[in-house]
Design an enzyme around this catalytic site. Sequence first.
Site, short mmCIF file in Angstrom:
data_model
loop_
_atom_site.label_atom_id
_atom_site.label_comp_id
_atom_site.label_asym_id
_atom_site.label_seq_id
_atom_site.Cartn_x
_atom_site.Cartn_y
_atom_site.Cartn_z
N ASP A 167 0.88 -1.17 0.00
CA ASP A 167 0.00 0.00 0.00
C ASP A 167 0.92 1.23 0.00
O ASP A 167 2.12 1.11 0.29
CB ASP A 167 -0.87 -0.03 1.26
CG ASP A 167 -1.57 1.29 1.52
OD1 ASP A 167 -2.22 1.79 0.59
OD2 ASP A 167 -1.44 1.83 2.65
N ASP A 171 -0.17 5.10 0.88
CA ASP A 171 -0.41 6.15 1.88
C ASP A 171 -0.44 5.56 3.29
O ASP A 171 -1.24 4.68 3.60
CB ASP A 171 -1.73 6.86 1.57
CG ASP A 171 -1.64 7.58 0.23
OD1 ASP A 171 -0.70 8.37 0.07
OD2 ASP A 171 -2.48 7.31 -0.65
N GLU A 184 -0.43 10.88 4.59
CA GLU A 184 -1.76 11.44 4.90
C GLU A 184 -1.65 12.75 5.68
O GLU A 184 -2.13 13.79 5.24
CB GLU A 184 -2.60 10.43 5.70
CG GLU A 184 -2.96 9.16 4.94
CD GLU A 184 -3.90 9.39 3.76
OE1 GLU A 184 -4.17 10.54 3.39
OE2 GLU A 184 -4.35 8.38 3.19
N ARG A 235 -13.56 11.56 -0.17
CA ARG A 235 -13.36 12.17 1.16
C ARG A 235 -13.98 13.56 1.20
O ARG A 235 -14.59 13.95 2.20
CB ARG A 235 -11.87 12.20 1.47
CG ARG A 235 -11.56 12.58 2.89
CD ARG A 235 -10.10 12.23 3.24
NE ARG A 235 -9.86 10.82 3.12
CZ ARG A 235 -8.76 10.27 2.61
NH1 ARG A 235 -7.77 11.03 2.20
NH2 ARG A 235 -8.64 8.97 2.53
N LYS A 238 -5.75 19.77 -5.75
CA LYS A 238 -5.10 19.11 -4.61
C LYS A 238 -3.98 18.19 -5.10
O LYS A 238 -2.90 18.15 -4.51
CB LYS A 238 -6.16 18.32 -3.82
CG LYS A 238 -5.62 17.49 -2.69
CD LYS A 238 -5.55 16.02 -3.10
CE LYS A 238 -4.82 15.18 -2.09
NZ LYS A 238 -4.71 13.78 -2.49
N THR A 267 -3.00 0.79 -4.41
CA THR A 267 -3.35 1.98 -3.62
C THR A 267 -4.62 2.65 -4.14
O THR A 267 -5.00 2.49 -5.30
CB THR A 267 -2.19 3.00 -3.65
OG1 THR A 267 -2.56 4.16 -2.94
CG2 THR A 267 -1.83 3.39 -5.08
N THR A 268 -5.18 3.45 -3.26
CA THR A 268 -6.37 4.22 -3.61
C THR A 268 -6.01 5.53 -4.30
O THR A 268 -6.82 6.10 -5.03
CB THR A 268 -7.13 4.52 -2.30
OG1 THR A 268 -7.53 3.28 -1.74
CG2 THR A 268 -8.33 5.38 -2.51
N THR A 269 -4.83 6.02 -4.04
CA THR A 269 -4.48 7.33 -4.58
C THR A 269 -4.18 7.27 -6.08
O THR A 269 -4.16 6.19 -6.68
CB THR A 269 -3.29 7.94 -3.79
OG1 THR A 269 -3.23 9.34 -4.04
CG2 THR A 269 -1.98 7.29 -4.18
#
Length: 255
Positions: free
Chosen positions: A11, A13, A20, A58, A87, A124-126
Amino acid sequence: MIKQLKTVIFDVDGTLAETERDGHRIAFNRAFVDAGLDWQWDEDVYGKLLAVTGGKERIRYFLSDFYPDFNYEGNIAELIADLHAEKTKHYVALLESNAIALRPGVSRLIAEIREAGLRVAIATTTTPENVIALIKSTLGEHAVEWFDCIAAGDVVPAKKPASDIFDYCLEQLGLSAEECLVFEDSANGVISSLGANIPTIVTLNNYTQHDDFSGAISVFNHIGEPDNPCTCIAGVEIKGDYITVDDLKALHAHG
Ligand code: XBP
Ligand code: MG
Protein backbone atom coordinates in the site's frame (compact mmCIF):
# COMPACT_ATOMS: atom_id res chain seq x y z
CA MET A 1 0.87 -27.03 0.25
CA ILE A 2 1.78 -23.39 0.92
CA LYS A 3 2.74 -21.58 -2.28
CA GLN A 4 6.10 -19.86 -2.62
CA LEU A 5 6.19 -16.11 -2.01
CA LYS A 6 6.81 -14.29 -5.30
CA THR A 7 5.68 -10.69 -4.92
CA VAL A 8 5.31 -8.24 -2.06
CA ILE A 9 2.52 -5.72 -2.68
CA PHE A 10 2.77 -2.40 -0.84
CA ASP A 11 0.00 0.00 0.00
CA VAL A 12 1.23 3.59 -0.40
CA ASP A 13 -0.41 6.15 1.88
CA GLY A 14 0.53 5.56 5.50
CA THR A 15 2.54 2.45 4.58
CA LEU A 16 5.41 3.65 2.38
CA ALA A 17 5.34 7.13 3.96
CA GLU A 18 3.31 9.33 6.31
CA THR A 19 1.63 10.92 3.32
CA GLU A 20 -1.76 11.44 4.90
CA ARG A 21 -0.89 13.87 7.72
CA ASP A 22 2.06 15.59 6.03
CA GLY A 23 1.06 15.39 2.38
CA HIS A 24 -2.54 14.83 1.34
CA ARG A 25 -3.99 16.86 4.24
CA ILE A 26 -1.76 19.85 3.48
CA ALA A 27 -2.52 19.60 -0.24
CA PHE A 28 -6.30 19.50 0.35
CA ASN A 29 -6.04 22.60 2.55
CA ARG A 30 -4.01 24.47 -0.09
CA ALA A 31 -6.59 23.60 -2.73
CA PHE A 32 -9.38 24.89 -0.49
CA VAL A 33 -7.53 28.22 0.00
CA ASP A 34 -6.96 28.54 -3.77
CA ALA A 35 -10.68 28.01 -4.36
CA GLY A 36 -11.57 30.71 -1.81
CA LEU A 37 -13.17 28.19 0.55
CA ASP A 38 -12.78 28.58 4.31
CA TRP A 39 -12.46 24.82 4.92
CA GLN A 40 -9.29 23.75 6.73
CA TRP A 41 -8.77 20.14 7.85
CA ASP A 42 -6.72 19.93 11.04
CA GLU A 43 -4.99 16.69 12.04
CA ASP A 44 -7.93 15.49 14.17
CA VAL A 45 -10.62 16.20 11.61
CA TYR A 46 -8.48 14.59 8.91
CA GLY A 47 -8.18 11.45 11.06
CA LYS A 48 -11.99 11.20 11.08
CA LEU A 49 -12.20 11.86 7.34
CA LEU A 50 -9.79 8.96 6.70
CA ALA A 51 -12.75 6.66 7.36
CA VAL A 52 -13.45 7.20 3.66
CA THR A 53 -10.70 6.36 1.15
CA GLY A 54 -10.18 8.36 -2.04
CA GLY A 55 -9.71 12.11 -2.16
CA LYS A 56 -12.87 12.93 -4.12
CA GLU A 57 -14.89 10.54 -1.98
CA ARG A 58 -13.36 12.17 1.16
CA ILE A 59 -14.46 15.69 0.12
CA ARG A 60 -17.95 14.37 -0.56
CA TYR A 61 -18.01 12.70 2.89
CA PHE A 62 -16.85 15.97 4.51
CA LEU A 63 -19.72 17.85 2.91
CA SER A 64 -22.36 15.28 3.79
CA ASP A 65 -21.27 14.50 7.37
CA PHE A 66 -19.29 17.53 8.61
CA TYR A 67 -20.67 20.48 6.64
CA PRO A 68 -24.24 19.60 5.58
CA ASP A 69 -25.20 23.31 5.53
CA PHE A 70 -22.72 24.11 2.76
CA ASN A 71 -24.66 25.98 0.13
CA TYR A 72 -23.41 25.77 -3.43
CA GLU A 73 -25.27 27.01 -6.46
CA GLY A 74 -23.18 25.15 -9.06
CA ASN A 75 -22.53 21.51 -9.85
CA ILE A 76 -21.10 19.88 -6.72
CA ALA A 77 -19.52 16.95 -8.61
CA GLU A 78 -17.61 19.44 -10.78
CA LEU A 79 -16.51 21.43 -7.74
CA ILE A 80 -15.18 18.24 -6.11
CA ALA A 81 -13.40 17.14 -9.28
CA ASP A 82 -11.78 20.60 -9.68
CA LEU A 83 -10.71 20.72 -6.03
CA HIS A 84 -9.25 17.25 -6.30
CA ALA A 85 -7.30 18.09 -9.45
CA GLU A 86 -5.83 21.17 -7.71
CA LYS A 87 -5.10 19.11 -4.61
CA THR A 88 -3.19 16.57 -6.72
CA LYS A 89 -1.03 19.39 -8.16
CA HIS A 90 -0.22 20.64 -4.65
CA TYR A 91 0.52 17.12 -3.47
CA VAL A 92 2.91 16.37 -6.33
CA ALA A 93 4.64 19.74 -5.76
CA LEU A 94 5.09 18.85 -2.08
CA LEU A 95 6.71 15.55 -3.01
CA GLU A 96 8.92 17.22 -5.59
CA SER A 97 10.20 19.53 -2.84
CA ASN A 98 11.24 16.35 -0.94
CA ALA A 99 8.88 17.21 1.92
CA ILE A 100 8.07 13.56 2.61
CA ALA A 101 10.45 10.72 3.48
CA LEU A 102 9.80 6.98 3.41
CA ARG A 103 8.98 5.25 6.70
CA PRO A 104 11.76 3.35 8.53
CA GLY A 105 12.96 0.24 6.72
CA VAL A 106 10.90 0.69 3.55
CA SER A 107 13.80 1.50 1.23
CA ARG A 108 16.05 -1.21 2.72
CA LEU A 109 13.37 -3.90 2.55
CA ILE A 110 12.40 -3.10 -1.04
CA ALA A 111 16.08 -3.38 -2.04
CA GLU A 112 16.43 -6.70 -0.18
CA ILE A 113 13.25 -8.12 -1.73
CA ARG A 114 14.62 -7.36 -5.20
CA GLU A 115 18.09 -8.70 -4.38
CA ALA A 116 16.46 -11.94 -3.21
CA GLY A 117 14.83 -12.35 -6.64
CA LEU A 118 11.34 -11.54 -5.43
CA ARG A 119 9.22 -8.80 -7.00
CA VAL A 120 7.46 -5.70 -5.71
CA ALA A 121 4.13 -4.12 -6.66
CA ILE A 122 1.77 -1.35 -5.49
CA ALA A 123 -1.96 -1.37 -4.75
CA THR A 124 -3.35 1.98 -3.62
CA THR A 125 -6.37 4.22 -3.61
CA THR A 126 -4.48 7.33 -4.58
CA THR A 127 -3.82 8.48 -8.14
CA PRO A 128 -1.01 7.06 -10.35
CA GLU A 129 0.65 10.51 -10.59
CA ASN A 130 0.85 10.69 -6.80
CA VAL A 131 2.43 7.23 -6.53
CA ILE A 132 4.95 7.97 -9.27
CA ALA A 133 5.89 11.31 -7.68
CA LEU A 134 6.44 9.61 -4.30
CA ILE A 135 8.55 6.80 -5.77
CA LYS A 136 10.67 9.23 -7.82
CA SER A 137 11.23 11.66 -4.96
CA THR A 138 12.16 8.96 -2.42
CA LEU A 139 13.62 5.97 -4.31
CA GLY A 140 14.96 7.67 -7.42
CA GLU A 141 13.99 8.69 -10.93
CA HIS A 142 14.07 5.13 -12.34
CA ALA A 143 12.62 3.28 -9.35
CA VAL A 144 9.14 3.23 -10.94
CA GLU A 145 10.49 0.43 -13.18
CA TRP A 146 11.16 -1.75 -10.13
CA PHE A 147 7.43 -2.31 -9.62
CA ASP A 148 5.82 -5.08 -11.67
CA CYS A 149 2.44 -3.43 -11.25
CA ILE A 150 1.30 -0.05 -9.95
CA ALA A 151 -2.42 -0.50 -9.35
CA ALA A 152 -3.78 2.92 -8.42
CA GLY A 153 -6.86 5.11 -8.08
CA ASP A 154 -9.84 5.09 -10.40
CA VAL A 155 -8.66 2.09 -12.45
CA VAL A 156 -11.22 0.03 -10.51
CA PRO A 157 -14.84 1.03 -9.77
CA ALA A 158 -14.75 0.56 -5.98
CA LYS A 159 -11.94 1.78 -3.73
CA LYS A 160 -10.69 0.14 -0.50
CA PRO A 161 -12.20 -1.44 1.63
CA ALA A 162 -13.50 -3.18 -1.53
CA SER A 163 -10.99 -5.79 -2.71
CA ASP A 164 -11.09 -4.54 -6.34
CA ILE A 165 -7.66 -2.88 -6.41
CA PHE A 166 -5.92 -6.00 -5.03
CA ASP A 167 -7.92 -8.27 -7.36
CA TYR A 168 -6.85 -6.04 -10.25
CA CYS A 169 -3.21 -6.10 -9.08
CA LEU A 170 -3.19 -9.94 -8.93
CA GLU A 171 -4.71 -10.09 -12.40
CA GLN A 172 -2.03 -7.75 -13.77
CA LEU A 173 0.74 -9.73 -12.04
CA GLY A 174 -0.69 -13.03 -13.26
CA LEU A 175 -0.28 -14.44 -9.75
CA SER A 176 -2.56 -16.13 -7.25
CA ALA A 177 -3.26 -14.53 -3.88
CA GLU A 178 -1.15 -17.12 -2.00
CA GLU A 179 1.94 -16.18 -4.01
CA CYS A 180 1.83 -12.61 -2.63
CA LEU A 181 2.15 -10.78 0.65
CA VAL A 182 0.71 -7.33 1.37
CA PHE A 183 1.91 -4.47 3.57
CA GLU A 184 -0.98 -2.28 4.76
CA ASP A 185 -1.43 0.39 7.43
CA SER A 186 -5.21 0.71 7.89
CA ALA A 187 -8.32 -1.34 8.63
CA ASN A 188 -9.79 -0.36 5.26
CA GLY A 189 -6.61 -1.58 3.59
CA VAL A 190 -6.60 -4.89 5.46
CA ILE A 191 -10.28 -5.52 4.68
CA SER A 192 -9.41 -4.90 1.03
CA SER A 193 -6.30 -7.14 0.86
CA LEU A 194 -7.91 -9.94 2.87
CA GLY A 195 -10.98 -9.61 0.67
CA ALA A 196 -8.66 -10.59 -2.17
CA ASN A 197 -7.35 -13.43 0.07
CA ILE A 198 -3.78 -12.08 0.18
CA PRO A 199 -1.84 -12.70 3.42
CA THR A 200 -1.27 -9.30 5.04
CA ILE A 201 1.18 -7.64 7.43
CA VAL A 202 0.35 -4.30 9.05
CA THR A 203 2.70 -1.43 9.86
CA LEU A 204 0.41 0.95 11.68
CA ASN A 205 0.75 4.69 12.27
CA ASN A 206 -0.78 7.36 14.51
CA TYR A 207 -3.98 7.55 12.51
CA THR A 208 -4.51 3.78 12.40
CA GLN A 209 -3.21 2.65 15.82
CA HIS A 210 -6.73 1.89 17.11
CA ASP A 211 -7.95 0.20 13.91
CA ASP A 212 -9.14 -3.40 13.91
CA PHE A 213 -6.59 -5.55 12.09
CA SER A 214 -8.34 -8.91 12.54
CA GLY A 215 -7.04 -11.45 10.09
CA ALA A 216 -3.61 -9.86 9.58
CA ILE A 217 -0.63 -12.17 10.17
CA SER A 218 1.23 -9.58 12.28
CA VAL A 219 1.00 -5.96 13.29
CA PHE A 220 4.24 -3.96 13.68
CA ASN A 221 4.86 -0.30 14.50
CA HIS A 222 7.07 -0.09 11.40
CA ILE A 223 9.38 -2.27 9.27
CA GLY A 224 12.45 -1.36 11.29
CA GLU A 225 16.13 -0.78 10.61
CA PRO A 226 19.28 -2.06 12.32
CA ASP A 227 19.50 1.26 14.20
CA ASN A 228 15.72 1.68 14.59
CA PRO A 229 14.20 -1.59 15.84
CA CYS A 230 10.55 -2.38 15.19
CA THR A 231 8.05 -3.76 17.68
CA CYS A 232 5.57 -6.54 17.01
CA ILE A 233 2.26 -5.35 18.46
CA ALA A 234 0.16 -8.39 17.62
CA GLY A 235 0.35 -11.70 15.81
CA VAL A 236 3.39 -13.67 14.65
CA GLU A 237 6.72 -12.27 15.87
CA ILE A 238 10.03 -12.05 14.01
CA LYS A 239 13.39 -13.25 15.29
CA GLY A 240 15.40 -10.02 14.93
CA ASP A 241 14.90 -6.30 15.46
CA TYR A 242 13.78 -5.43 11.94
CA ILE A 243 11.88 -7.17 9.13
CA THR A 244 14.04 -9.03 6.58
CA VAL A 245 13.19 -11.08 3.49
CA ASP A 246 13.59 -14.28 5.54
CA ASP A 247 11.00 -12.87 7.95
CA LEU A 248 8.67 -12.15 5.04
CA LYS A 249 8.96 -15.76 3.87
CA ALA A 250 8.33 -17.06 7.41
CA LEU A 251 5.37 -14.70 7.95
CA HIS A 252 3.95 -15.60 4.55
CA ALA A 253 3.95 -19.28 5.57
CA HIS A 254 1.50 -18.32 8.37
CA GLY A 255 -0.91 -16.72 5.89
C1 XBP B 1 -5.28 6.25 0.61
C2 XBP B 1 -6.35 7.19 0.58
C3 XBP B 1 -6.29 8.25 -0.39
C4 XBP B 1 -5.42 9.41 -0.11
C5 XBP B 1 -5.74 10.52 -1.08
O1 XBP B 1 -5.76 5.01 1.09
O2 XBP B 1 -7.30 7.07 1.30
O3 XBP B 1 -7.58 8.74 -0.45
O4 XBP B 1 -5.68 9.91 1.18
O5 XBP B 1 -5.57 10.12 -2.36
P1 XBP B 1 -4.88 3.70 0.98
P2 XBP B 1 -6.30 10.83 -3.60
O6 XBP B 1 -3.58 3.98 1.70
O7 XBP B 1 -5.67 2.66 1.72
O8 XBP B 1 -4.72 3.36 -0.46
O9 XBP B 1 -6.66 12.21 -3.17
O10 XBP B 1 -5.29 10.82 -4.70
O11 XBP B 1 -7.51 10.00 -3.90
MG1 MG C 1 -2.82 3.23 3.52
